[in-house]
Design a protein around this motif. Structure first.
Motif, PDB file in Angstrom:
ATOM      1  N   PHE A 110      40.024   2.583 -28.375  1.00  0.00           N
ATOM      2  CA  PHE A 110      39.119   1.761 -27.568  1.00  0.00           C
ATOM      3  C   PHE A 110      38.632   0.619 -28.432  1.00  0.00           C
ATOM      4  O   PHE A 110      38.795   0.626 -29.655  1.00  0.00           O
ATOM      5  CB  PHE A 110      37.933   2.588 -27.033  1.00  0.00           C
ATOM      6  CG  PHE A 110      37.184   3.344 -28.091  1.00  0.00           C
ATOM      7  CD1 PHE A 110      36.245   2.725 -28.904  1.00  0.00           C
ATOM      8  CD2 PHE A 110      37.419   4.693 -28.290  1.00  0.00           C
ATOM      9  CE1 PHE A 110      35.556   3.420 -29.879  1.00  0.00           C
ATOM     10  CE2 PHE A 110      36.738   5.409 -29.268  1.00  0.00           C
ATOM     11  CZ  PHE A 110      35.805   4.771 -30.060  1.00  0.00           C
ATOM     12  N   SER A 157      38.584   1.464 -19.323  1.00  0.00           N
ATOM     13  CA  SER A 157      38.695   0.001 -19.279  1.00  0.00           C
ATOM     14  C   SER A 157      40.031  -0.534 -19.769  1.00  0.00           C
ATOM     15  O   SER A 157      40.293  -1.722 -19.633  1.00  0.00           O
ATOM     16  CB  SER A 157      37.573  -0.627 -20.120  1.00  0.00           C
ATOM     17  OG  SER A 157      36.311  -0.221 -19.677  1.00  0.00           O
ATOM     18  N   ARG A 158      40.866   0.309 -20.366  1.00  0.00           N
ATOM     19  CA  ARG A 158      42.092  -0.207 -20.981  1.00  0.00           C
ATOM     20  C   ARG A 158      43.043  -0.781 -19.938  1.00  0.00           C
ATOM     21  O   ARG A 158      43.611  -1.854 -20.127  1.00  0.00           O
ATOM     22  CB  ARG A 158      42.794   0.892 -21.777  1.00  0.00           C
ATOM     23  CG  ARG A 158      44.163   0.496 -22.275  1.00  0.00           C
ATOM     24  CD  ARG A 158      44.690   1.449 -23.312  1.00  0.00           C
ATOM     25  NE  ARG A 158      43.963   1.323 -24.573  1.00  0.00           N
ATOM     26  CZ  ARG A 158      44.299   1.970 -25.681  1.00  0.00           C
ATOM     27  NH1 ARG A 158      45.330   2.784 -25.685  1.00  0.00           N
ATOM     28  NH2 ARG A 158      43.600   1.795 -26.786  1.00  0.00           N
ATOM     29  N   THR A 172      29.416   2.449 -22.524  1.00  0.00           N
ATOM     30  CA  THR A 172      30.123   1.240 -22.957  1.00  0.00           C
ATOM     31  C   THR A 172      29.992   1.105 -24.468  1.00  0.00           C
ATOM     32  O   THR A 172      28.885   1.179 -25.013  1.00  0.00           O
ATOM     33  CB  THR A 172      29.524  -0.005 -22.279  1.00  0.00           C
ATOM     34  OG1 THR A 172      29.620   0.150 -20.854  1.00  0.00           O
ATOM     35  CG2 THR A 172      30.276  -1.260 -22.690  1.00  0.00           C
ATOM     36  N   VAL A 200      34.047   4.205 -22.064  1.00  0.00           N
ATOM     37  CA  VAL A 200      34.829   5.364 -22.481  1.00  0.00           C
ATOM     38  C   VAL A 200      34.011   6.644 -22.305  1.00  0.00           C
ATOM     39  O   VAL A 200      32.775   6.622 -22.211  1.00  0.00           O
ATOM     40  CB  VAL A 200      35.281   5.254 -23.955  1.00  0.00           C
ATOM     41  CG1 VAL A 200      36.121   4.004 -24.167  1.00  0.00           C
ATOM     42  CG2 VAL A 200      34.091   5.266 -24.902  1.00  0.00           C
ATOM     43  N   ASN A 224      39.531   6.420 -21.808  1.00  0.00           N
ATOM     44  CA  ASN A 224      39.210   4.994 -21.774  1.00  0.00           C
ATOM     45  C   ASN A 224      39.387   4.483 -20.342  1.00  0.00           C
ATOM     46  O   ASN A 224      40.505   4.425 -19.833  1.00  0.00           O
ATOM     47  CB  ASN A 224      40.118   4.218 -22.736  1.00  0.00           C
ATOM     48  CG  ASN A 224      39.657   2.791 -22.941  1.00  0.00           C
ATOM     49  OD1 ASN A 224      39.042   2.195 -22.057  1.00  0.00           O
ATOM     50  ND2 ASN A 224      39.951   2.222 -24.092  1.00  0.00           N
ATOM     51  N   ASP A 238      34.615  -1.604 -24.053  1.00  0.00           N
ATOM     52  CA  ASP A 238      35.291  -0.646 -23.184  1.00  0.00           C
ATOM     53  C   ASP A 238      34.312   0.427 -22.730  1.00  0.00           C
ATOM     54  O   ASP A 238      33.422   0.849 -23.484  1.00  0.00           O
ATOM     55  CB  ASP A 238      36.461   0.027 -23.905  1.00  0.00           C
ATOM     56  CG  ASP A 238      37.656  -0.890 -24.049  1.00  0.00           C
ATOM     57  OD1 ASP A 238      37.610  -2.005 -23.479  1.00  0.00           O
ATOM     58  OD2 ASP A 238      38.630  -0.506 -24.728  1.00  0.00           O
TER      59      ASP A 238
END
Length: 272
Positions: free
Chosen positions: A121, A170-171, A135, A127, A168, A125
């Motif tokens: 991350f 946001s990846r 975040t 997570v 994760n 991101d």
């Protein structure tokens, strides 16, 4: 004076030998110190290229410099004929003692290096790691700072993060919303399915590819359950999730399709 000159003449070979050794030791020290500086700069550039926090990069670079510089000093002393085995033994014993004393901190440091290198991350991101979700704000040498949606700050030891599963959110640029919607057993399933699809078709934030899924997933105790699985951009996940939950409830109510809730029947028996 004559005595000194006689001693020099008698030991000229030995003096030349040690002079050469001293010059070689100085050359080794000079070159080694340059190499240590070069390795330090190379390490900092490598971390900068990966956009790692400058404090972390500087710390690791200083460790690299210290290791190379210590090796240079040992090589120079060895060139002068000084026995370095005892020095290495002392350094090894000291390193072992320090390692045992700082076992937890070293574990966190090693985990921090792995986070930097493997990059599961990055800052910004969202997570789930070490049993907490938030975040990522800062990745530091021994810990990682996260902020929860309700604005709580979590400082998580890096060893705990690397010792557990990391999720994760946001990846990837897209995410799937997974909803389970239950309707009564007396409901028309085809009509209920059509109502759910109509709500999804009206939602402009849903992605066309991949297409959404609406299907019967379970004949549960109190309801027939549909899975509703549309895809959205990751940034639109929660706003779309909340709006879909509200709009589905309104649409089912308008179609007179009930969403049952768990019930328990209690039977009383009267004994004479």
């Amino acid at each position: 004076m004559d005595t000194i000159m006689n001693w020099i003449n008698e030991n000229s070979d030995l003096i030349i030998h040690y002079a050469v050794q001293a010059v070689l030791a100085l050359i080794i020290f000079f070159i080694g110190s340059r190499i240590a500086k070069f390795c330090e700069g190379l390490t900092e550039k490598a971390f900068d290229k990966k956009k790692v926090d400058k404090a972390v990069g500087s710390f690791v670079a200083s460790i690299v410099y210290a290791i190379v510089f210590a090796a240079t000093i040992l090589m120079a002393l060895s060139q002068l004929g000084i026995e370095t085995t005892s020095f290495i033994a002392i350094l090894g014993a000291a390193g072992l003692a320090v390692g045992l004393a700082l076992q937890g901190s070293l574990s966190n440091f090693a985990s921090g290096v792995l986070i930097i290198l493997l990059r599961p991350f990055k800052s910004g991101d969202y997570v789930e790691a070490g049993g907490k979700a938030g975040t990522v704000k800062k990745i530091e040498i021994f810990s990682t700072e996260m902020r929860t949606p309700d604005n709580k700050v979590i400082v998580m030891p890096n060893s705990k993060i690397m010792g557990d599963a990391i999720v994760n959110y946001s990846r990837e640029s897209t995410r799937r919303i997974d909803l389970v919607i239950g309707v009564g057993y007396d409901a028309d399933l085809k009509e209920a399915k059509a109502v759910l699809k109509s709500v999804l078709d009206k939602e402009t934030r849903l992605l066309k590819d991949p297409a959404y899924t609406v299907a019967v997933s379970e004949l549960a105790d109190s309801s027939v359950n549909f899975v509703v699985r549309p895809w959205v951009n990751s940034a639109d996940y929660w706003p779309t999730y909340f709006d879909l939950m509200e709009n589905i409830k309104i649409a089912l109510d308008d179609a007179n399709i009930t969403i049952p809730f768990p019930q328990m029947d209690v039977h009383l028996h009267k004994e004479d």
